[in-house]
Design an enzyme around this catalytic site. Structure first.
Site, PDB file in Angstrom:
ATOM      1  N   CYS A 250      -4.218  88.361 -57.094  1.00  0.00           N
ATOM      2  CA  CYS A 250      -4.815  89.739 -57.379  1.00  0.00           C
ATOM      3  C   CYS A 250      -5.535  89.005 -58.875  1.00  0.00           C
ATOM      4  CB  CYS A 250      -3.618  90.504 -57.294  1.00  0.00           C
ATOM      5  SG  CYS A 250      -4.336  92.023 -57.041  1.00  0.00           S
TER       6      CYS A 250
ATOM      7  N   HIS B  24      -0.689  89.316 -52.414  1.00  0.00           N
ATOM      8  CA  HIS B  24       0.681  89.232 -52.828  1.00  0.00           C
ATOM      9  C   HIS B  24       1.508  88.203 -52.225  1.00  0.00           C
ATOM     10  CE1 HIS B  24      -0.499  91.602 -56.672  1.00  0.00           C
ATOM     11  NE2 HIS B  24      -0.776  92.296 -55.685  1.00  0.00           N
TER      12      HIS B  24
ATOM     13  N   GLU C 234       4.088  87.035 -52.980  1.00  0.00           N
ATOM     14  CA  GLU C 234       5.414  87.064 -53.353  1.00  0.00           C
ATOM     15  C   GLU C 234       5.852  88.432 -53.413  1.00  0.00           C
ATOM     16  OE1 GLU C 234       2.579  89.277 -56.416  1.00  0.00           O
ATOM     17  OE2 GLU C 234       2.151  87.443 -55.281  1.00  0.00           O
TER      18      GLU C 234
END
Length: 196
Positions: free
Chosen positions: A84, A178, A180
């Site tokens: 991002c 993302h 994560e």
């Protein structure tokens, strides 16, 4: 192995957790650390630039003295993944940037900042990966958009339908989404293999 997550602003703890889990799944001894000072750079085998706000990350990287040494390490081949805002930081050209913003300019892509609009326009969608047949759930939060690959060195790594949303260039990975923010560590595992 130590992986430094630039810990100045953004979703740092999520990347640390995902990286530690990916290391465990790969059977690799190591840990992810909060990277805040230039002197920590000598300890790391790879760097992650997290999501957050690219203007703030850029300013803080300069203020802490991380900007120039991180740029040099990436140019010298240290594996790096930007997600991002991290993708924005890595990009060669950034549409919608303000004149005072500085970027690392190591990844040959043109991106458009906040191409997906406001926070309320965020979404999740299945992403196709170049290295695995199983779809990956991409979490897009006020994401930048890769609008052009600027050299043959850049290879698509992830697609949302037919649009490239992740790229790889030698030691560099840049993602609009993302990884994560899911329980799926395949992207982190793929990245960590660059540092093994």
């Amino acid at each position: 192995m130590k992986v430094g997550v630039i810990g100045l602003q953004g979703d740092v703890s999520e990347h640390i957790d995902a990286t530690n889990l990916a290391l465990k799944k790969l059977g690799v001894s190591g840990e992810a650390i909060w990277l805040k000072k230039p002197e920590q750079l000598k300890e790391v085998s790879a760097i992650i630039i997290p999501g957050g706000e690219s203007t703030t990350i850029s300013r803080l990287m300069q203020k802490t003295g991380l900007f120039e040494p991180v740029k040099k390490l990436i140019e010298d081949g240290l594996p790096v993944m930007g997600t991002c805002a991290g993708l924005i930081m890595l990009s060669r050209e950034v549409l919608g940037a303000t004149p005072e913003q500085r970027f690392l300019e190591v990844l040959d892509v043109r991106v458009n900042r906040n191409a997906y609009g406001r926070q309320v326009d965020s979404f999740e969608a299945p992403v196709r990966l170049s290295f695995d047949d199983e779809p990956f759930i991409g979490v897009f939060i006020r994401a930048p958009r890769i609008v052009e690959l600027l050299s043959d060195r850049v290879k698509p790594l992830a697609w949302l339908e037919d649009r490239v949303v992740g790229v790889e260039q030698d030691n560099i990975i840049g993602l609009e989404f993302h990884p994560e923010l899911t329980d799926d560590t395949r992207v982190h595992e793929y990245f960590l293999k660059k540092a093994l």
